[in-house]
Design a protein around this motif. Structure first.
Motif, short mmCIF file in Angstrom:
data_model
loop_
_atom_site.label_atom_id
_atom_site.label_comp_id
_atom_site.label_asym_id
_atom_site.label_seq_id
_atom_site.Cartn_x
_atom_site.Cartn_y
_atom_site.Cartn_z
N ARG A 1 0.79 -1.28 0.21
CA ARG A 1 0.00 0.00 -0.07
C ARG A 1 0.74 1.18 -0.19
O ARG A 1 0.18 2.41 -0.32
N ILE A 2 2.11 1.21 0.49
CA ILE A 2 2.73 2.27 0.64
C ILE A 2 4.13 2.20 -0.09
O ILE A 2 4.80 0.74 -0.05
N ASP A 3 4.68 2.93 -1.00
CA ASP A 3 5.81 2.83 -1.72
C ASP A 3 7.08 2.69 -0.74
O ASP A 3 8.16 3.80 -0.67
N VAL A 4 7.53 1.65 0.07
CA VAL A 4 8.35 1.54 0.80
C VAL A 4 9.10 0.06 0.56
O VAL A 4 8.02 -0.82 0.31
N GLU A 5 10.46 -0.21 0.79
CA GLU A 5 11.07 -1.31 0.74
C GLU A 5 10.95 -2.24 1.83
O GLU A 5 10.89 -1.43 3.21
N PRO A 6 10.58 -3.52 2.06
CA PRO A 6 10.46 -4.19 3.26
C PRO A 6 11.54 -4.07 4.37
O PRO A 6 11.35 -4.08 5.25
N SER A 7 12.83 -4.05 3.69
CA SER A 7 13.77 -3.69 4.75
C SER A 7 13.73 -2.28 5.65
O SER A 7 14.25 -2.20 6.62
N PHE A 8 12.59 -1.44 5.13
CA PHE A 8 12.45 -0.33 5.94
C PHE A 8 11.19 -0.14 6.67
O PHE A 8 10.63 0.65 6.97
N VAL A 9 10.70 -1.51 6.81
CA VAL A 9 9.47 -1.61 7.59
C VAL A 9 9.86 -2.32 8.80
O VAL A 9 10.22 -3.50 8.76
N ASN A 10 9.49 -1.71 10.09
CA ASN A 10 9.94 -2.05 11.37
C ASN A 10 8.59 -2.63 12.10
O ASN A 10 7.84 -1.74 12.06
N VAL A 11 8.63 -3.69 12.84
CA VAL A 11 7.52 -4.19 13.63
C VAL A 11 7.78 -4.26 15.18
O VAL A 11 8.96 -4.94 15.30
N TRP A 12 7.15 -3.55 15.92
CA TRP A 12 7.35 -3.74 17.50
C TRP A 12 6.05 -4.26 18.01
O TRP A 12 5.22 -3.58 17.80
N PHE A 13 6.41 -5.48 18.58
CA PHE A 13 5.23 -6.06 19.48
C PHE A 13 5.14 -5.75 20.84
O PHE A 13 6.23 -5.70 21.40
N VAL A 14 3.96 -5.44 21.26
CA VAL A 14 3.84 -4.97 22.80
C VAL A 14 2.80 -5.77 23.45
O VAL A 14 1.61 -5.85 23.06
N ASP A 15 3.23 -6.65 24.32
CA ASP A 15 2.22 -7.82 25.13
C ASP A 15 1.58 -6.94 26.09
O ASP A 15 2.50 -6.64 27.04
N MET A 16 0.37 -6.65 26.19
CA MET A 16 -0.29 -5.99 27.36
C MET A 16 -0.97 -6.93 28.11
O MET A 16 -1.86 -7.49 27.73
N PRO A 17 -0.67 -6.64 29.52
CA PRO A 17 -1.49 -7.29 30.41
C PRO A 17 -2.76 -7.20 30.31
O PRO A 17 -3.11 -5.80 30.14
N ALA A 18 -3.58 -7.96 30.57
CA ALA A 18 -5.33 -7.71 30.48
C ALA A 18 -5.76 -6.96 31.59
O ALA A 18 -6.70 -5.95 31.45
N ASN A 19 -4.77 -6.55 32.71
CA ASN A 19 -5.44 -5.67 33.63
C ASN A 19 -4.89 -4.33 33.43
O ASN A 19 -5.18 -3.35 34.23
N THR A 20 -4.23 -4.16 32.16
CA THR A 20 -4.14 -2.62 31.79
C THR A 20 -4.74 -2.14 30.66
O THR A 20 -4.52 -1.12 30.18
#
Length: 111
Positions: free
Chosen positions: A83-102
């Motif tokens: 969808r965006i004119d970017v190369e895969p090497s410049f796409v970064n993914v940050w996963f944040v696991d949230m506790p249910a009580n937050t």
């Protein structure tokens, strides 16, 4: 409960991307799409490869638990690249696991 934010320094005008991303996340995490929140922030002041001319994206994926992070990272990256004119090497993914009580929906904590 899953919260997805896509930041990019590209200029995009794709209203359907957030809907498609919400469905992708719901399917991958096995959660109802009605609880998925997607925010796409474009034209952000970001730099990749040491300069702000290189187009890229930072994907922030927050959830209470994850399934296969590798698969989700690949699918989110593929969506952004398609969808965006970017190369895969410049796409970064940050996963944040949230506790249910937050996390609250409708004023009620989930845990």
């Amino acid at each position: 409960m899953p919260f997805l934010t896509i930041y990019t320094n590209s200029d995009i005008d794709d209203k359907q991307m957030s809907v498609d991303a919400a469905n992708l996340v719901a399917n991958q995490l096995g959660k109802p799409v009605r609880y998925v929140v997607v925010n796409v922030i474009h034209n952000a002041n970001m730099s990749f490869d040491g300069n702000n001319q290189t187009k890229g994206a930072l994907i922030e994926m927050k959830s209470i638990g994850f399934g296969d992070k590798n698969s989700l990272a690949k699918q989110l990256t593929d969506l952004v690249v398609s969808r965006i004119d970017v190369e895969p090497s410049f796409v970064n993914v940050w996963f944040v696991d949230m506790p249910a009580n937050t996390v609250a929906i409708g004023g009620r904590l989930l845990g």
